[in-house]
Design a protein around this motif. Structure first.
Motif, PDB file in Angstrom:
ATOM      1  N   THR A  95      -9.820   3.144   1.845  1.00 37.59           N
ATOM      2  CA  THR A  95      -9.043   2.215   1.173  1.00 37.59           C
ATOM      3  C   THR A  95      -7.893   1.448   1.710  1.00 37.59           C
ATOM      4  N   PHE A  96      -7.275   2.402   2.783  1.00 37.91           N
ATOM      5  CA  PHE A  96      -6.087   1.642   3.602  1.00 37.91           C
ATOM      6  C   PHE A  96      -6.645   1.016   4.703  1.00 37.91           C
ATOM      7  N   GLU A 132       1.213  10.127   6.285  1.00 43.08           N
ATOM      8  CA  GLU A 132      -0.227   9.850   5.749  1.00 43.08           C
ATOM      9  C   GLU A 132      -1.127   9.015   6.705  1.00 43.08           C
ATOM     10  N   PHE A 188       0.914  -1.130  -0.137  1.00 38.93           N
ATOM     11  CA  PHE A 188       0.087  -0.082  -0.084  1.00 38.93           C
ATOM     12  C   PHE A 188       0.920   1.165   0.136  1.00 38.93           C
ATOM     13  N   PRO A 189       0.769   2.281  -0.762  1.00 43.85           N
ATOM     14  CA  PRO A 189       1.405   3.361  -1.113  1.00 43.85           C
ATOM     15  C   PRO A 189       1.254   4.359  -0.038  1.00 43.85           C
ATOM     16  N   PHE A 212     -11.461  14.961  -5.387  1.00 45.52           N
ATOM     17  CA  PHE A 212     -10.898  16.179  -4.397  1.00 45.52           C
ATOM     18  C   PHE A 212     -11.583  16.366  -3.251  1.00 45.52           C
ATOM     19  N   LEU A 213     -12.749  16.325  -3.510  1.00 46.61           N
ATOM     20  CA  LEU A 213     -13.632  16.566  -1.995  1.00 46.61           C
ATOM     21  C   LEU A 213     -13.731  15.537  -0.980  1.00 46.61           C
ATOM     22  N   PHE A 214     -13.551  14.273  -1.437  1.00 47.16           N
ATOM     23  CA  PHE A 214     -13.686  13.164  -0.761  1.00 47.16           C
ATOM     24  C   PHE A 214     -12.266  12.305  -0.540  1.00 47.16           C
ATOM     25  N   TYR A 215     -11.151  13.046  -1.003  1.00 47.61           N
ATOM     26  CA  TYR A 215     -10.049  12.379  -0.836  1.00 47.61           C
ATOM     27  C   TYR A 215      -9.467  11.858   0.382  1.00 47.61           C
ATOM     28  N   LYS A 216      -9.712  12.309   1.726  1.00 47.23           N
ATOM     29  CA  LYS A 216      -9.447  11.755   2.931  1.00 47.23           C
ATOM     30  C   LYS A 216     -10.149  10.666   3.275  1.00 47.23           C
ATOM     31  N   GLU A 217     -11.487  10.721   2.979  1.00 50.08           N
ATOM     32  CA  GLU A 217     -12.418   9.547   3.290  1.00 50.08           C
ATOM     33  C   GLU A 217     -11.967   8.361   2.230  1.00 50.08           C
ATOM     34  N   THR A 226       2.009   8.906  -5.213  1.00 48.23           N
ATOM     35  CA  THR A 226       1.392   7.762  -6.147  1.00 48.23           C
ATOM     36  C   THR A 226       0.298   8.225  -7.101  1.00 48.23           C
ATOM     37  N   PHE A 265      -9.028   7.810   1.114  1.00 45.28           N
ATOM     38  CA  PHE A 265      -7.926   7.345   1.548  1.00 45.28           C
ATOM     39  C   PHE A 265      -8.036   6.179   2.581  1.00 45.28           C
ATOM     40  N   LEU A 266      -8.744   6.603   3.676  1.00 47.21           N
ATOM     41  CA  LEU A 266      -8.949   5.988   4.979  1.00 47.21           C
ATOM     42  C   LEU A 266      -9.704   4.685   4.581  1.00 47.21           C
ATOM     43  N   LEU A 283     -17.162   6.934   9.505  1.00 46.36           N
ATOM     44  CA  LEU A 283     -17.403   7.389   8.014  1.00 46.36           C
ATOM     45  C   LEU A 283     -18.530   6.279   7.226  1.00 46.36           C
ATOM     46  N   PHE A 342       0.995   8.202  -0.935  1.00 48.86           N
ATOM     47  CA  PHE A 342      -0.227   7.934  -1.389  1.00 48.86           C
ATOM     48  C   PHE A 342      -0.389   9.185  -2.473  1.00 48.86           C
ATOM     49  N   LYS A 343      -0.365  10.516  -1.812  1.00 49.09           N
ATOM     50  CA  LYS A 343      -0.470  11.500  -2.688  1.00 49.09           C
ATOM     51  C   LYS A 343       0.454  11.612  -3.917  1.00 49.09           C
TER      52      LYS A 343
END
Lengths: 246, 267
Positions: free
Chosen positions: B156-157, A101, A95-96, B146-151, B217, B153-154, B167, B214-215
Motif C-alpha cells: 500500500t505504501f 514504520e 499516508f499515515p 493479521f497474517l499479511f499485515y507487513k506485506e 490509524t 503495508f509495504l 513480494l 499506520f498501526k
C-alpha cells in the motif's frame, strides 16, 4: 594492488523490449560490475523505467538475456541484495506512516510471509535510522518531513538489509537545489565507502557530470549511461563502516 | 439496559459490531490504494445479483455475493489491462453493474419493495443465519490482515519497492479486492448497497485525518467505525430513524469533528 572485487552484478545481453509495436530498447548490451556507479539519463519515455524493471526482473525482455548477480533476473530470489529508493513524488503526503514504520518495512521483503516482526528487527531499524541521522524523527509522519529528510528515510529503508545493489529511481525530483546537492554528496560518500553497486536514474545531468564525468560510457538511443568504474576506487579503500552520514 | 432485551436489536448489534470491525480493516488499505470507489462499484454489481436472485427466487444475498466476487475479478482484470488508470476499471464495472441491475429491475416489477431492502439496508431484519455468514467472513478478513499485515503495508505504501523486494504484489492486491467483495456482501444488509461504500471509506478518512502512524490509524478507524455503528443503531432504534442514514451521518460528523479539531489546534 587491485583485489578481486569486480564480479558482474548486472549483465544485459542483446536486450530488446517493446510495448506493442513501440520499440523502447533495442539490442542493448551493457555490464555493470561490482562497486560501479552507473548514472542513467534520458528524457521521459526514453525507456529508463523499463530498463530498471528489466534489471530487477519485474518485466522480461522480448529477446536477449538479463542477468542479476549471475542469475537470470526472473529467477533471482535473493531480493534482500537489492535496495530501492523511489522518487520523492511517489509519496502520498497524507499516508499515515511514521518514519520508523517506513524504515522497518525495508525488512519485509527479507522476512518470509507469515513471519512476525521481532525485537531485533526493531533494533536493526533503529541502527539504520541512526546511520542516516534520522533517529530523532522516528515517530514523525513521513509526509510531514522535508524532501531531503524523506530521501534519507528512503535511503535508510533501502540500506537496512545491507544490499549489494542500490537502485535510485529519480531520487531528487521535486527537491530544491541545495538539498539535491547534499543528497548527491551523501550518495557519493556511500559509493566511496561501501561495498555496493549503484544504479541511479536521474534527470540532473549537472550532478551526474560532477561525479561521473561529462562523457557517457554508452549512448543507447535516447538513454545515456555514465559510469564510474570500480577500478577507479581501490578495493582496499572500502570501509564497511556502519555509520553512513557524510 | 432495557433496550437489549429485544432479540432483533441484539442481532443487529452483533452484525453491526462485526461489520464495524471488517469494513475499516479492509477499507484503510482500499482508500490508501486510491480505490475509494471500489466498495461502491462492487456493491452496484452485487445489487444486480440480488435483483437476479429475487427474479428467479434464489437466495438474493448469495447471488449478490457471487456477483460481488465476479466484480472483484473483473476489476482486477481491467486494472491489469489499464495499469496506469486504476479508476477506469472502477468506472467500467460500476456502469456495467448498474446497467444489469436496471434491466433486471424492469423485468421484475413486482419486487421493488424487496429490492429497496438491499438498496437501503435493513439491519433490524438480520437473521441468525446471516450473522453466521458475516462471522465467517469476519474471521477470514481479520486473519488475512493479521497474517499479511507487513506485506499489505509495504504494497500500500510503495508498490514498486514491494515488487522489487519480491513480494507477490498482484496476488495480495487481488485477495484484497476479493475480500472487499466479502465486506460489501456482509455490509449490504446493514447499510444497503447505496451506502456500503461509506462504511469502507469514511472511517479510513477519519483515521487518516488523525495524522498518526499506520498501526495507530488502523486501530482508530476500527474504533470510529464501531462507535458510529453501535451508537447509530441505538439512536435509530430509540428515535425510529433509518439506521443506515444515522450511522453514515454519525461517521461524517466524526470526520468533520476531527478535521475541525485539527484546524483549530493549528490556529
Amino acid at each position: 594492488m587491485e583485489q578481486p572485487c569486480h564480479q558482474d552484478i548486472v549483465n544485459l545481453e542483446d536486450v530488446c523490449f517493446s510495448y506493442g509495436n513501440h520499440q523502447v530498447i533495442q539490442h542493448l548490451n551493457f555490464t555493470i560490475k561490482e562497486r560501479d556507479f552507473v548514472g542513467v539519463i534520458g528524457s521521459n519515455g526514453a525507456g529508463k523505467s523499463t530498463l530498471l524493471k528489466m534489471i530487477v526482473g519485474l518485466i522480461q525482455p522480448k529477446t536477449g538475456r538479463v542477468e542479476l548477480f549471475g542469475k537470470n533476473s526472473a529467477q533471482f530470489k535473493e531480493r534482500e541484495k537489492i535496495g530501492y529508493v523511489p522518487q520523492k513524488n511517489a509519496l502520498n503526503p497524507l499516508f499515515p506512516a511514521t518514519v520508523k514504520e517506513v524504515v522497518l518495512s525495508g525488512l519485509y521483503s527479507r522476512k518470509k510471509i507469515l513471519r512476525r516482526i521481532h525485537k531485533q528487527d526493531l533494533e536493526v531499524a533503529q541502527d539504520a535510522m541512526e546511520s542516516f541521522s534520522i533517529e530523532h524523527l522516528a515517530d514523525r509522519k513521513i509526509g510531514q518531513l522535508s524532501g531531503g529528510q524523506q530521501q534519507r528515510v528512503f535511503l535508510a529503508r533501502a540500506m537496512i538489509n545491507k544490499p549489494k545493489l542500490l537502485i535510485l529511481d529519480e531520487p531528487t525530483v521535486g527537491i530544491d537545489e541545495d538539498t539535491q546537492r547534499k543528497f548527491f554528496q551523501l550518495i557519493q560518500h556511500m559509493h566511496q565507502h561501501h561495498d555496493m553497486t549503484f544504479i541511479m536514474v536521474s534527470h540532473d545531468i549537472e550532478a551526474m557530470h560532477s561525479y561521473l564525468g561529462s562523457k557517457p560510457q554508452l549512448v543507447h538511443d535516447q538513454i545515456l549511461f555514465f559510469v564510474k568504474h570500480s577500478h577507479e576506487i581501490h578495493c582496499d579503500e572500502i570501509t564497511l563502516a556502519h555509520g553512513i552520514t557524510s | 439496559m432495557d433496550l437489549f432485551q429485544y432479540e432483533i436489536l441484539q442481532r443487529a448489534i452483533i452484525a453491526g459490531v462485526l461489520i464495524g470491525l471488517i469494513s475499516p480493516l479492509i477499507g484503510l488499505f482500499v482508500v490508501l490504494r486510491r480505490l475509494s470507489l471500489l466498495g461502491d462499484t462492487i456493491a452496484h454489481v452485487s445489487i444486480a445479483g440480488v435483483a437476479l436472485g429475487l427474479l428467479i427466487d434464489i437466495y438474493p444475498l448469495g447471488l449478490g455475493f457471487l456477483f460481488a466476487i465476479f466484480a472483484a475479478f473483473a476489476i482486477e482484470m481491467f486494472r491489469k489491462y489499464y495499469q496506469s488508470y486504476a479508476e477506469l476499471s472502477i468506472a467500467i464495472i460500476m456502469s456495467g453493474g448498474i446497467a444489469v441491475a436496471s434491466i433486471l429491475f424492469t423485468l421484475g416489477k413486482g419486487y421493488n419493495i424487496n429490492v429497496q431492502t438491499y438498496l437501503f439496508g435493513s439491519i433490524f431484519t438480520v437473521s441468525m443465519q446471516e450473522i453466521w455468514i458475516i462471522l465467517a467472513f469476519s474471521v477470514i478478513i481479520v486473519l488475512f490482515v493479521f497474517l499479511f499485515y507487513k506485506e499489505l503495508f509495504l504494497i500500500t505504501f510503495d508498490e514498486d519497492a514491494a515488487a522489487v523486494g519480491g513480494l507477490p504484489v498482484r496476488a495480495i492486491n487481488f485477495v484484497n479486492t476479493i475480500l472487499t467483495a466479502f465486506v460489501v456482501s456482509a455490509a449490504i444488509k446493514v447499510v444497503g448497497a447505496l451506502l456500503v461504500s461509506a462504511l469502507i471509506t469514511i472511517p479510513a478518512a477519519a483515521g487518516i485525518a488523525l495524522r498518526k502512524g499506520f498501526k495507530t490509524t488502523l486501530f482508530w478507524t476500527v474504533i470510529i467505525s464501531e462507535f458510529a455503528i453501535v451508537t447509530g443503531l441505538l439512536i435509530s432504534w430509540e428515535w425510529n430513524l433509518a439506521p443506515n442514514g444515522t450511522i453514515v451521518l454519525l461517521l461524517i460528523g466524526i470526520l468533520l469533528s476531527i478535521m475541525i479539531g485539527f484546524k483549530k489546534a493549528r490556529t
